[in-house]
Design a protein around this motif. Structure first.
Motif, short mmCIF file in Angstrom:
data_model
loop_
_atom_site.label_atom_id
_atom_site.label_comp_id
_atom_site.label_asym_id
_atom_site.label_seq_id
_atom_site.Cartn_x
_atom_site.Cartn_y
_atom_site.Cartn_z
N MET A 117 0.79 -1.22 0.00
CA MET A 117 0.00 0.00 0.00
C MET A 117 0.83 1.29 0.00
O MET A 117 0.36 2.31 -0.47
N VAL A 118 2.01 1.27 0.57
CA VAL A 118 2.83 2.49 0.64
C VAL A 118 3.86 2.51 -0.48
O VAL A 118 3.99 3.50 -1.20
N ASN A 119 4.59 1.41 -0.63
CA ASN A 119 5.62 1.35 -1.66
C ASN A 119 5.05 1.01 -3.04
O ASN A 119 5.74 1.15 -4.04
N GLY A 120 3.82 0.52 -3.09
CA GLY A 120 3.16 0.23 -4.36
C GLY A 120 3.77 -0.91 -5.14
O GLY A 120 3.71 -0.93 -6.37
N LEU A 121 4.37 -1.89 -4.44
CA LEU A 121 4.99 -3.01 -5.13
C LEU A 121 3.93 -3.98 -5.66
O LEU A 121 2.89 -4.17 -5.04
N SER A 122 4.23 -4.60 -6.77
CA SER A 122 3.36 -5.63 -7.31
C SER A 122 3.56 -6.92 -6.52
O SER A 122 4.54 -7.06 -5.77
N VAL A 123 2.65 -7.85 -6.69
CA VAL A 123 2.78 -9.15 -6.03
C VAL A 123 4.08 -9.82 -6.46
O VAL A 123 4.79 -10.41 -5.64
N GLN A 124 4.42 -9.70 -7.74
CA GLN A 124 5.66 -10.28 -8.25
C GLN A 124 6.88 -9.69 -7.55
O GLN A 124 7.78 -10.40 -7.13
N LYS A 129 11.20 -9.99 -3.45
CA LYS A 129 11.81 -9.39 -2.26
C LYS A 129 11.90 -10.39 -1.11
O LYS A 129 12.89 -10.45 -0.40
N HIS A 130 10.84 -11.19 -0.93
CA HIS A 130 10.80 -12.15 0.18
C HIS A 130 11.28 -13.54 -0.20
O HIS A 130 11.36 -14.42 0.67
N GLY A 131 11.59 -13.75 -1.48
CA GLY A 131 12.10 -15.04 -1.92
C GLY A 131 11.07 -16.16 -1.82
O GLY A 131 11.41 -17.30 -1.55
N LYS A 132 9.81 -15.83 -2.06
CA LYS A 132 8.72 -16.81 -2.01
C LYS A 132 7.99 -16.82 -3.34
O LYS A 132 8.05 -15.87 -4.11
N ILE A 137 2.67 -15.56 -1.89
CA ILE A 137 2.57 -14.16 -1.48
C ILE A 137 1.14 -13.66 -1.66
O ILE A 137 0.61 -12.97 -0.78
N ALA A 138 0.50 -14.02 -2.76
CA ALA A 138 -0.90 -13.61 -2.98
C ALA A 138 -1.79 -14.17 -1.87
O ALA A 138 -2.68 -13.47 -1.36
N GLY A 139 -1.55 -15.41 -1.46
CA GLY A 139 -2.32 -16.01 -0.36
C GLY A 139 -2.05 -15.31 0.96
O GLY A 139 -2.96 -15.08 1.75
N ALA A 140 -0.78 -14.95 1.18
CA ALA A 140 -0.43 -14.25 2.42
C ALA A 140 -1.07 -12.87 2.45
O ALA A 140 -1.56 -12.42 3.51
N ILE A 141 -1.10 -12.19 1.33
CA ILE A 141 -1.74 -10.87 1.25
C ILE A 141 -3.23 -11.00 1.50
O ILE A 141 -3.82 -10.21 2.25
N ASP A 142 -3.86 -12.01 0.90
CA ASP A 142 -5.28 -12.26 1.12
C ASP A 142 -5.56 -12.47 2.61
O ASP A 142 -6.46 -11.85 3.19
N PHE A 143 -4.77 -13.31 3.25
CA PHE A 143 -4.94 -13.60 4.68
C PHE A 143 -4.71 -12.34 5.52
O PHE A 143 -5.48 -12.02 6.42
N CYS A 144 -3.66 -11.60 5.19
CA CYS A 144 -3.32 -10.38 5.93
C CYS A 144 -4.46 -9.36 5.83
O CYS A 144 -4.85 -8.74 6.83
N LEU A 145 -4.99 -9.18 4.62
CA LEU A 145 -6.07 -8.21 4.44
C LEU A 145 -7.38 -8.69 5.04
O LEU A 145 -8.21 -7.87 5.46
N GLU A 146 -7.58 -9.99 5.12
CA GLU A 146 -8.76 -10.51 5.82
C GLU A 146 -8.67 -10.18 7.30
O GLU A 146 -9.64 -9.73 7.92
#
Length: 163
Positions: A117-124, A129-132, A137-146
């Motif tokens: 949200m701040v740095n505006g990075l894409s999922v890719q 960046k995290h080596g995953k 990452i898309a699943g982690a973002i979904d869970f985090c935003l839930e």
């Protein structure tokens, strides 16, 4: 290093907004472009709900206002002129909400939110960046935003205020 302005094609996507960040050296507000296109792409694909996107947008506003020192857009809606007391209370409450959320989602969840949200990075880019893997990452973002949507929905009243 100076940021390059976004291309006209990028601006057409409608996911770039301008926020004002206070420069601590010059004590003046500096406009900064912000993008969270990955959130809207995930919403468009059906991965994220409207509640998750609304929570992400609220968190980004809280983070930019409370942590980065951006001007609160709501503060100028009080009869056209910013009320300095309201601005300070708004900034304090935004910072308190960010701390509350960090306590509940942890530092890694906060890093995902900052990247998204701040740095505006894409999922890719976040996956690199995290080596995953991107799907992970898309699943982690979904869970985090839930979690984020639930946290905002159940947030204690003392973190909100009405003037």
């Amino acid at each position: 290093m100076q940021e390059l302005p976004p291309t006209p094609e990028r601006l057409e996507k409608g996911d770039i907004t301008s926020v004002y960040i206070e420069d601590p050296v010059s004590k003046s507000d500096q406009p900064r472009l912000s993008s969270s296109g990955a959130v809207y792409a995930l919403q468009k694909s059906g991965t994220l709900s409207d509640a998750q996107v609304a929570a992400a947008e609220q968190w980004a506003r809280d983070y930019e206002t409370g942590i980065l020192g951006a001007r609160d857009p709501e503060s100028s809606k009080q009869s056209g002129k910013p009320d300095h007391e309201y601005c300070m209370l708004s900034r304090i409450r935004a910072a308190d909400r960010c701390l509350y959320i960090r306590e509940h989602i942890g530092p890694l969840g906060e890093k995902f939110l900052i990247d998204l949200m701040v740095n505006g990075l894409s999922v890719q880019k976040i996956s690199e960046k995290h080596g995953k893997r991107r799907e992970r990452i898309a699943g982690a973002i979904d869970f985090c935003l839930e979690q984020l949507a639930d946290l905002y929905a159940d947030m204690p009243g003392k973190l909100w205020f009405n003037k």
